[in-house]
Design an enzyme around this catalytic site. Sequence first.
Site, short mmCIF file in Angstrom:
data_model
loop_
_atom_site.label_atom_id
_atom_site.label_comp_id
_atom_site.label_asym_id
_atom_site.label_seq_id
_atom_site.Cartn_x
_atom_site.Cartn_y
_atom_site.Cartn_z
N ALA A 1 57.80 97.61 1.45
CA ALA A 1 58.70 98.71 1.09
C ALA A 1 58.39 99.25 -0.30
O ALA A 1 59.25 99.84 -0.96
CB ALA A 1 60.17 98.30 1.18
N SER A 2 57.15 99.07 -0.74
CA SER A 2 56.79 99.48 -2.10
C SER A 2 56.79 100.99 -2.28
O SER A 2 57.11 101.49 -3.36
CB SER A 2 55.41 98.92 -2.47
OG SER A 2 54.40 99.39 -1.61
N THR A 3 56.45 101.75 -1.23
CA THR A 3 56.46 103.21 -1.36
C THR A 3 57.88 103.73 -1.54
O THR A 3 58.14 104.62 -2.36
CB THR A 3 55.81 103.87 -0.13
OG1 THR A 3 54.45 103.43 -0.04
CG2 THR A 3 55.82 105.38 -0.24
N HIS B 1 52.23 101.38 -11.39
CA HIS B 1 52.32 100.72 -10.09
C HIS B 1 50.99 100.80 -9.36
O HIS B 1 50.26 101.78 -9.48
CB HIS B 1 53.44 101.35 -9.24
CG HIS B 1 53.15 102.76 -8.81
ND1 HIS B 1 52.61 103.07 -7.58
CD2 HIS B 1 53.31 103.95 -9.46
CE1 HIS B 1 52.48 104.38 -7.48
NE2 HIS B 1 52.88 104.94 -8.61
N HIS C 1 48.27 98.33 -6.28
CA HIS C 1 47.96 97.09 -5.57
C HIS C 1 46.97 96.26 -6.40
O HIS C 1 45.78 96.15 -6.08
CB HIS C 1 47.37 97.40 -4.19
CG HIS C 1 48.31 98.13 -3.28
ND1 HIS C 1 49.62 97.73 -3.10
CD2 HIS C 1 48.13 99.22 -2.49
CE1 HIS C 1 50.20 98.56 -2.25
NE2 HIS C 1 49.33 99.46 -1.88
N ARG D 1 57.99 89.99 0.87
CA ARG D 1 58.57 90.13 2.22
C ARG D 1 58.25 88.90 3.04
O ARG D 1 57.27 88.19 2.76
CB ARG D 1 57.97 91.39 2.88
CG ARG D 1 58.55 91.78 4.22
CD ARG D 1 57.92 93.08 4.67
NE ARG D 1 58.48 93.56 5.92
CZ ARG D 1 58.11 94.68 6.53
NH1 ARG D 1 57.16 95.44 5.99
NH2 ARG D 1 58.67 95.06 7.67
#
Length: 315
Positions: free
Chosen positions: A44-46, A99, A101, A123
């Site tokens: 749910a990072s977006t 932000h 990855h 998660r």
Amino acid sequence: ERAIARHEVREIEQRHTADGPRQDVTLDEEDDVVIIYNRVPKTASTSFTNIAYDLCAKNRYHVLHINTTKNNPVMSLQDQVRFVKNVTSWKEMKPGFYHGHVSYLDFAKFGVKKKPIYINVIRDPIERLVSYYYFLRFGDDYRPGLRRRKQGDKKTFDECVAAGGSDCAPEKLWLQIPFFCGHSSECWNVGSRWALEQAKYNLINEYFLVGVTEELEDFIMLLEAALPRFFRGATELYRTGKKSHLRKTTEKKLPTKETIAKLQQSEIWKMENEFYEFALEQFQFVRAHAVREKDGELYILAQNFFYEKIYPKSN
């Protein structure tokens, strides 16, 4: 995206050149803050990051996406030096919310005086892998026209596990631990007990707050209470905004109990799940000491400490 970023940096540099020698700007302590959200894929990072984008103008901070080549979470040594220098000395981008990855990077190793604030969300490991599996094949509703790497592969996750496929192998679960462990070689050795313990250590000692996807609203609420400079208005925006649940993987089929049971036999799942449970317990501990529930609603506790017996007495 990389070309646009280079262009924007070049514009800033040209502006400074045109304005003459750059003066050393002293930032207020409130503005001299950097948050790094080294986001784990499919957590749910977006959705969370778009809240930061929506609030940045109103709350007066900058948001920057760390775009690494082929989404490689491990930076070269020279890029680590460049990144640390950028984050700590790029005053025009402070306060800043970075932000991307990227696995955890220990700024203390580079001799910086002030480290950034790390936050993250993780998660349930099987749910994350299932979401990523279908995302690579069908994409999501965020950019539905974009062609994904495994597009055209119609095999379900259950069929993949039954056939012993590589895209659903237990080794693919090994991601959240190395993201928190960092840039050490051992972090990326699948099944490393040392990596698990290092990830736990970093979560407790190096991260300001780590939430879980399943309780994202509570994570946002705690951030707003603790870091209002960045997150003032975030809870209401998450509850009412159109982007609350922005990115949903399409064509996702829930795995059967048999598939889940097969993955849970793996030592890799046991370690990733141990880390997830560790993070969840810590998050719930933090939340229990920060909020109360009334009529089914959570509310943030007011300041619960004060100062007394202050000496010497002033005249």
